[in-house]
Design a protein around this motif. Sequence first.
Motif, PDB file in Angstrom:
ATOM      1  N   PHE A   1       0.821  -1.208   0.000  1.00 54.63           N
ATOM      2  CA  PHE A   1       0.000   0.000   0.000  1.00 54.63           C
ATOM      3  C   PHE A   1       0.862   1.268   0.000  1.00 54.63           C
ATOM      4  O   PHE A   1       0.586   2.215  -0.749  1.00 54.63           O
ATOM      5  CB  PHE A   1      -0.939   0.010   1.212  1.00 54.63           C
ATOM      6  CG  PHE A   1      -1.933   1.135   1.200  1.00 54.63           C
ATOM      7  CD1 PHE A   1      -3.011   1.121   0.331  1.00 54.63           C
ATOM      8  CD2 PHE A   1      -1.791   2.218   2.061  1.00 54.63           C
ATOM      9  CE1 PHE A   1      -3.943   2.156   0.320  1.00 54.63           C
ATOM     10  CE2 PHE A   1      -2.715   3.257   2.060  1.00 54.63           C
ATOM     11  CZ  PHE A   1      -3.783   3.231   1.180  1.00 54.63           C
ATOM     12  N   ALA A   2       1.905   1.292   0.810  1.00 54.12           N
ATOM     13  CA  ALA A   2       2.761   2.485   0.860  1.00 54.12           C
ATOM     14  C   ALA A   2       3.427   2.730  -0.500  1.00 54.12           C
ATOM     15  O   ALA A   2       3.542   3.884  -0.949  1.00 54.12           O
ATOM     16  CB  ALA A   2       3.811   2.335   1.958  1.00 54.12           C
ATOM     17  N   ASP A   3       3.864   1.669  -1.155  1.00 55.70           N
ATOM     18  CA  ASP A   3       4.461   1.824  -2.486  1.00 55.70           C
ATOM     19  C   ASP A   3       3.432   2.344  -3.490  1.00 55.70           C
ATOM     20  O   ASP A   3       3.758   3.180  -4.353  1.00 55.70           O
ATOM     21  CB  ASP A   3       5.020   0.486  -2.977  1.00 55.70           C
ATOM     22  CG  ASP A   3       6.208   0.015  -2.155  1.00 55.70           C
ATOM     23  OD1 ASP A   3       6.897   0.879  -1.564  1.00 55.70           O
ATOM     24  OD2 ASP A   3       6.441  -1.205  -2.091  1.00 55.70           O
ATOM     25  N   LEU A   4       2.203   1.862  -3.380  1.00 51.85           N
ATOM     26  CA  LEU A   4       1.154   2.336  -4.275  1.00 51.85           C
ATOM     27  C   LEU A   4       0.886   3.822  -4.062  1.00 51.85           C
ATOM     28  O   LEU A   4       0.617   4.563  -5.016  1.00 51.85           O
ATOM     29  CB  LEU A   4      -0.136   1.534  -4.052  1.00 51.85           C
ATOM     30  CG  LEU A   4      -0.105   0.078  -4.520  1.00 51.85           C
ATOM     31  CD1 LEU A   4      -1.346  -0.664  -4.038  1.00 51.85           C
ATOM     32  CD2 LEU A   4       0.001   0.004  -6.036  1.00 51.85           C
ATOM     33  N   MET A   5       0.967   4.250  -2.814  1.00 50.48           N
ATOM     34  CA  MET A   5       0.751   5.672  -2.532  1.00 50.48           C
ATOM     35  C   MET A   5       1.873   6.514  -3.133  1.00 50.48           C
ATOM     36  O   MET A   5       1.635   7.642  -3.597  1.00 50.48           O
ATOM     37  CB  MET A   5       0.663   5.907  -1.021  1.00 50.48           C
ATOM     38  CG  MET A   5      -0.576   5.266  -0.376  1.00 50.48           C
ATOM     39  SD  MET A   5      -2.150   5.770  -1.118  1.00 50.48           S
ATOM     40  CE  MET A   5      -2.486   4.367  -2.210  1.00 50.48           C
ATOM     41  N   THR A   6       3.081   5.978  -3.144  1.00 54.45           N
ATOM     42  CA  THR A   6       4.183   6.682  -3.803  1.00 54.45           C
ATOM     43  C   THR A   6       3.915   6.806  -5.298  1.00 54.45           C
ATOM     44  O   THR A   6       4.114   7.874  -5.901  1.00 54.45           O
ATOM     45  CB  THR A   6       5.502   5.935  -3.560  1.00 54.45           C
ATOM     46  OG1 THR A   6       5.772   5.894  -2.144  1.00 54.45           O
ATOM     47  CG2 THR A   6       6.651   6.631  -4.258  1.00 54.45           C
ATOM     48  N   ASP A   7       3.443   5.733  -5.890  1.00 54.42           N
ATOM     49  CA  ASP A   7       3.110   5.758  -7.318  1.00 54.42           C
ATOM     50  C   ASP A   7       1.980   6.752  -7.596  1.00 54.42           C
ATOM     51  O   ASP A   7       2.024   7.491  -8.591  1.00 54.42           O
ATOM     52  CB  ASP A   7       2.688   4.370  -7.786  1.00 54.42           C
ATOM     53  CG  ASP A   7       3.821   3.354  -7.722  1.00 54.42           C
ATOM     54  OD1 ASP A   7       4.992   3.765  -7.681  1.00 54.42           O
ATOM     55  OD2 ASP A   7       3.518   2.142  -7.712  1.00 54.42           O
ATOM     56  N   LEU A   8       0.989   6.764  -6.723  1.00 56.53           N
ATOM     57  CA  LEU A   8      -0.143   7.679  -6.898  1.00 56.53           C
ATOM     58  C   LEU A   8       0.318   9.124  -6.792  1.00 56.53           C
ATOM     59  O   LEU A   8      -0.125   9.996  -7.554  1.00 56.53           O
ATOM     60  CB  LEU A   8      -1.215   7.366  -5.852  1.00 56.53           C
ATOM     61  CG  LEU A   8      -2.481   8.219  -5.876  1.00 56.53           C
ATOM     62  CD1 LEU A   8      -3.215   8.073  -7.198  1.00 56.53           C
ATOM     63  CD2 LEU A   8      -3.396   7.833  -4.707  1.00 56.53           C
ATOM     64  N   SER A   9       1.208   9.380  -5.868  1.00 52.59           N
ATOM     65  CA  SER A   9       1.736  10.732  -5.708  1.00 52.59           C
ATOM     66  C   SER A   9       2.510  11.165  -6.948  1.00 52.59           C
ATOM     67  O   SER A   9       2.349  12.283  -7.444  1.00 52.59           O
ATOM     68  CB  SER A   9       2.638  10.797  -4.471  1.00 52.59           C
ATOM     69  OG  SER A   9       3.207  12.076  -4.332  1.00 52.59           O
ATOM     70  N   ARG A  10       3.337  10.279  -7.447  1.00 49.41           N
ATOM     71  CA  ARG A  10       4.147  10.591  -8.625  1.00 49.41           C
ATOM     72  C   ARG A  10       3.257  10.874  -9.836  1.00 49.41           C
ATOM     73  O   ARG A  10       3.495  11.821 -10.596  1.00 49.41           O
ATOM     74  CB  ARG A  10       5.093   9.430  -8.924  1.00 49.41           C
ATOM     75  CG  ARG A  10       6.059   9.697 -10.070  1.00 49.41           C
ATOM     76  CD  ARG A  10       6.966   8.508 -10.329  1.00 49.41           C
ATOM     77  NE  ARG A  10       7.751   8.163  -9.144  1.00 49.41           N
ATOM     78  CZ  ARG A  10       7.598   7.040  -8.452  1.00 49.41           C
ATOM     79  NH1 ARG A  10       6.682   6.148  -8.804  1.00 49.41           N
ATOM     80  NH2 ARG A  10       8.352   6.789  -7.389  1.00 49.41           N
ATOM     81  N   ALA A  11       2.196  10.082 -10.014  1.00 52.00           N
ATOM     82  CA  ALA A  11       1.326  10.249 -11.177  1.00 52.00           C
ATOM     83  C   ALA A  11       0.458  11.495 -11.074  1.00 52.00           C
ATOM     84  O   ALA A  11       0.197  12.169 -12.081  1.00 52.00           O
ATOM     85  CB  ALA A  11       0.439   9.018 -11.337  1.00 52.00           C
ATOM     86  N   SER A  12       0.020  11.828  -9.869  1.00 47.51           N
ATOM     87  CA  SER A  12      -0.904  12.944  -9.689  1.00 47.51           C
ATOM     88  C   SER A  12      -0.204  14.276  -9.443  1.00 47.51           C
ATOM     89  O   SER A  12      -0.803  15.347  -9.634  1.00 47.51           O
ATOM     90  CB  SER A  12      -1.848  12.655  -8.511  1.00 47.51           C
ATOM     91  OG  SER A  12      -1.111  12.592  -7.291  1.00 47.51           O
ATOM     92  N   GLY A  13       1.040  14.210  -8.976  1.00 43.01           N
ATOM     93  CA  GLY A  13       1.727  15.434  -8.585  1.00 43.01           C
ATOM     94  C   GLY A  13       1.265  15.970  -7.245  1.00 43.01           C
ATOM     95  O   GLY A  13       1.527  17.124  -6.909  1.00 43.01           O
ATOM     96  N   VAL A  14       0.579  15.119  -6.463  1.00 41.87           N
ATOM     97  CA  VAL A  14       0.042  15.519  -5.163  1.00 41.87           C
ATOM     98  C   VAL A  14       0.698  14.673  -4.082  1.00 41.87           C
ATOM     99  O   VAL A  14       0.851  13.446  -4.231  1.00 41.87           O
ATOM    100  CB  VAL A  14      -1.491  15.335  -5.113  1.00 41.87           C
ATOM    101  CG1 VAL A  14      -2.034  15.696  -3.735  1.00 41.87           C
ATOM    102  CG2 VAL A  14      -2.168  16.173  -6.196  1.00 41.87           C
TER     103      VAL A  14
END
Length: 477
Positions: A215-228
């Motif tokens: 989950f933490a890795d997915l949140m990193t990916d989500l942050s990178r893709a969204s810029g948030v």
Amino acid sequence: MADMTTLATARPLALDPDRLLPVEPRTREIARRLYAAVAGLPIISPHGHVPPQWLAEDVAFSDPTSLLVSPDHYVFRLLHARGVALDELGVGGRPLTAAESRRAWHLLAQHWPAFRGTPSRFWMDSVLADVFGVTERLAPESADAIYDRVAEAIAAPDFRPRALMERFGIDILATTDDPVDDLHHHRTLRDDGFRRRVVPTFRPDRYLEPARADFADLMTDLSRASGVDTGTYRGYLAALEERRRFFKANGAVSSDHSHADVVTLTLDENEAARIYDAALRGVVCSGDATAFRRHMLVEMARMSTEDGLVMTLHPGVHRNHHSPTLERFGPDTGHDIPTTVEFTRGLQPLLDRFGTAEGFQLILFTLDETVLSREIAPLAGFYPSVYAGAPWWFLDAPEAVRRFRGAVTETAGFYRTSGFIDDTRAFLSIPARHDMSRRLDSGYLAQLVAEHRLDEDEALETVIDLVSTIPRKAFKL
């Protein structure tokens, strides 16, 4: 191409023009007229799993097995049940050699009697006859000739994915995509001026399940893709909202959700933030993780009211039922098994908030037939936001489709349903699946006419709407 007429011992493959239509003569005549009105109408496919790369790159299909067997859960799972090893069929992504591909095709032919009475038999016969011009039934003695015919056909330019989409008359095709996907394949299709509409679907399941080890890795990916920054719960929500906007800007019309259940609840923001923080640190307990996921379904509904994406729910599947198969071949390899599911009480918190919200649309699918007449039809028959999804996955078979019409129509009618959903990775079977639905709906409506419960002009209007108007409305197309 191989000469199919030389197979003296093979039996003919002939598709009866009245297949799936009612047997009673007068009703069949009505059904024929209704079916004739929709047989050639364009296909609308608003939920499926065809890889967008196939169309963007217009890739040539490599061999008959990787096209018709390896990606089709319905086919390879039943072969597995007969004792065929999945690695012999190219399941799990390992490319097959030419010899292995032909061997796998022979295994399909050897076990073809196992498919009698299944929708896979109906679809495969339709694909072989209508798409490839095969005139002999699949059997061990005809396997090589059929394999050669398919292999020769798919080497030609008019059997590339884009040409086939045109030939099949698929007006709209939805793919299913990860929230962090950059959707470059969809932009390629748009920039190329491809005439057919291919749209992404926002599928955030992994990002709503905080019990996942990654989950933490997915949140990193989500942050990178969204810029948030997703380091906080509010940032997490903002990142999901940004990705939804990105998907919509690239043509998406819906978000898709498939969890163990559709129980919903609303957490206090501080409680949601506490659980989210624990998940980032890898110390979230299972009860909190489940509560958070149920809370996030409500948040997804809230976001739908703001961005207009249709929300679809596909619950009640025990994913990856056989651990050794999961470990060896990965997910989506034929061992997902349906479970019971409950909608009425589970969705009440979500529908209390958004069930009558302007612009909100929620399509409910199930693999548990018991809830169709008891829960889904009554919900769709009251809430202006709720639609009854078509028979899905294990239920998209002739008898189940007939049961669906009987279970849902009496309470919700035809116009509170989604239209047919093919939900497939097996690209070449899309026309056969939609044709099956059109024949069955024509038969159902013909029965209503024959029983003087509906006039034929009303049945004609309805069968056309089921193919065109209804799915466009349900998915805001």
